[in-house]
Scaffold this motif. Structure first.
Motif, short mmCIF file in Angstrom:
data_model
loop_
_atom_site.label_atom_id
_atom_site.label_comp_id
_atom_site.label_asym_id
_atom_site.label_seq_id
_atom_site.Cartn_x
_atom_site.Cartn_y
_atom_site.Cartn_z
N ILE A 7 0.87 -1.00 0.03
CA ILE A 7 0.08 -0.15 0.04
C ILE A 7 0.88 1.21 0.11
N ARG A 8 1.90 1.24 0.70
CA ARG A 8 2.92 2.45 0.68
C ARG A 8 3.53 2.80 -0.51
N ASN A 9 3.42 1.62 -1.49
CA ASN A 9 4.16 1.72 -2.98
C ASN A 9 3.06 2.58 -3.91
N LEU A 10 1.87 2.83 -3.47
CA LEU A 10 0.96 3.17 -4.51
C LEU A 10 0.92 4.54 -4.37
N SER A 11 0.46 5.33 -5.39
CA SER A 11 0.30 6.88 -5.41
C SER A 11 -0.87 7.16 -4.84
N ASP A 12 -1.07 8.62 -4.45
CA ASP A 12 -2.32 9.14 -3.65
C ASP A 12 -3.43 8.79 -4.25
N ALA A 13 -3.37 8.83 -5.66
CA ALA A 13 -4.79 8.62 -6.64
C ALA A 13 -5.04 7.24 -6.52
N GLU A 14 -4.12 6.32 -6.43
CA GLU A 14 -4.31 4.76 -6.33
C GLU A 14 -4.95 4.62 -4.93
N LEU A 15 -4.59 5.26 -3.91
CA LEU A 15 -4.93 5.00 -2.62
C LEU A 15 -6.35 5.37 -2.55
N HIS A 53 -5.30 0.38 6.47
CA HIS A 53 -3.91 0.49 6.32
C HIS A 53 -3.92 1.70 5.31
N ILE A 54 -4.72 1.78 4.26
CA ILE A 54 -4.90 2.99 3.38
C ILE A 54 -4.82 4.17 3.99
N GLU A 55 -5.79 4.50 5.04
CA GLU A 55 -5.95 5.51 5.82
C GLU A 55 -4.86 6.05 6.73
N THR A 56 -3.99 5.10 7.33
CA THR A 56 -2.87 5.03 7.97
C THR A 56 -1.68 5.86 7.07
N VAL A 57 -1.46 5.09 5.93
CA VAL A 57 -0.39 5.47 4.82
C VAL A 57 -0.80 6.92 4.46
N ALA A 58 -2.32 7.34 4.29
CA ALA A 58 -2.59 8.75 3.78
C ALA A 58 -2.14 9.60 4.81
N THR A 59 -2.54 9.31 6.18
CA THR A 59 -2.29 10.00 7.20
C THR A 59 -0.85 10.31 7.36
N GLU A 60 -0.01 9.47 7.37
CA GLU A 60 1.55 9.62 7.51
C GLU A 60 2.07 10.16 6.29
N LYS A 62 0.43 12.90 4.76
CA LYS A 62 -0.02 14.20 5.14
C LYS A 62 0.89 14.81 6.30
N SER A 63 0.98 14.11 7.04
CA SER A 63 2.08 14.64 8.26
C SER A 63 3.44 14.72 7.99
N GLY A 64 3.96 13.94 6.79
CA GLY A 64 5.29 14.00 6.47
C GLY A 64 6.04 13.03 7.16
N LYS A 65 5.45 12.00 7.91
CA LYS A 65 6.26 10.92 8.40
C LYS A 65 6.72 9.92 7.56
N THR A 66 7.83 9.31 7.91
CA THR A 66 8.48 8.32 7.03
C THR A 66 8.31 7.14 8.10
N VAL A 67 7.80 5.95 7.59
CA VAL A 67 8.20 4.90 8.50
C VAL A 67 9.13 3.81 7.94
N ALA A 68 9.98 3.48 8.74
CA ALA A 68 11.14 2.73 8.40
C ALA A 68 10.52 1.22 8.61
N ALA A 69 11.17 0.12 7.66
CA ALA A 69 10.76 -1.05 8.16
C ALA A 69 10.91 -1.62 9.63
N LYS A 70 10.38 -2.59 10.09
CA LYS A 70 10.63 -2.96 11.34
C LYS A 70 11.92 -3.81 11.41
N ALA A 71 12.68 -3.65 12.42
CA ALA A 71 13.96 -4.23 12.66
C ALA A 71 13.58 -5.55 13.41
#
Length: 90
Positions: A7-15, A53-60, A62-71
């Motif tokens: 989902i993170r790899n999709l564009s905003d329009a695709e979301l 998941h889609i709403e979470t990615v959209a919110t991230e 908007k707020s400019g947060k980047t999420v790293a993969a879990k270690a």
């Protein structure tokens, strides 16, 4: 089932499109549920999670947060069992 990494790899329009499709499918499944024709009730839960998941990615985004993969971490040894084993030996 869609992974959040996909989902993170999709564009905003695709979301927006995916979210709209998922909501429409939930609507159709609820109608089937009311008429007793729903074959796979677990699909409702999957779709709700996908929307979350889609709403979470959209919110991230908007707020400019980047999420790293879990270690990956090594599993911790249970402490309670070690104490029980030590007291049992005494």
């Amino acid at each position: 089932m869609t992974k959040i990494s996909d989902i993170r790899n999709l564009s905003d329009a695709e979301l927006v499109s995916k979210k709209k499709e998922a909501r429409q499918e939930i609507f159709n499944l609820r109608l089937q549920q009311q008429t007793g024709r729903l074959e796979k009730p677990s699909r409702l839960r999957e779709l709700k999670r996908q929307i979350a998941h889609i709403e979470t990615v959209a919110t991230e985004r908007k707020s400019g947060k980047t999420v790293a993969a879990k270690a990956e971490t090594a599993p911790k040894a249970p402490k309670a069992k070690a104490k029980k084993a030590a007291t049992a030996e005494k």
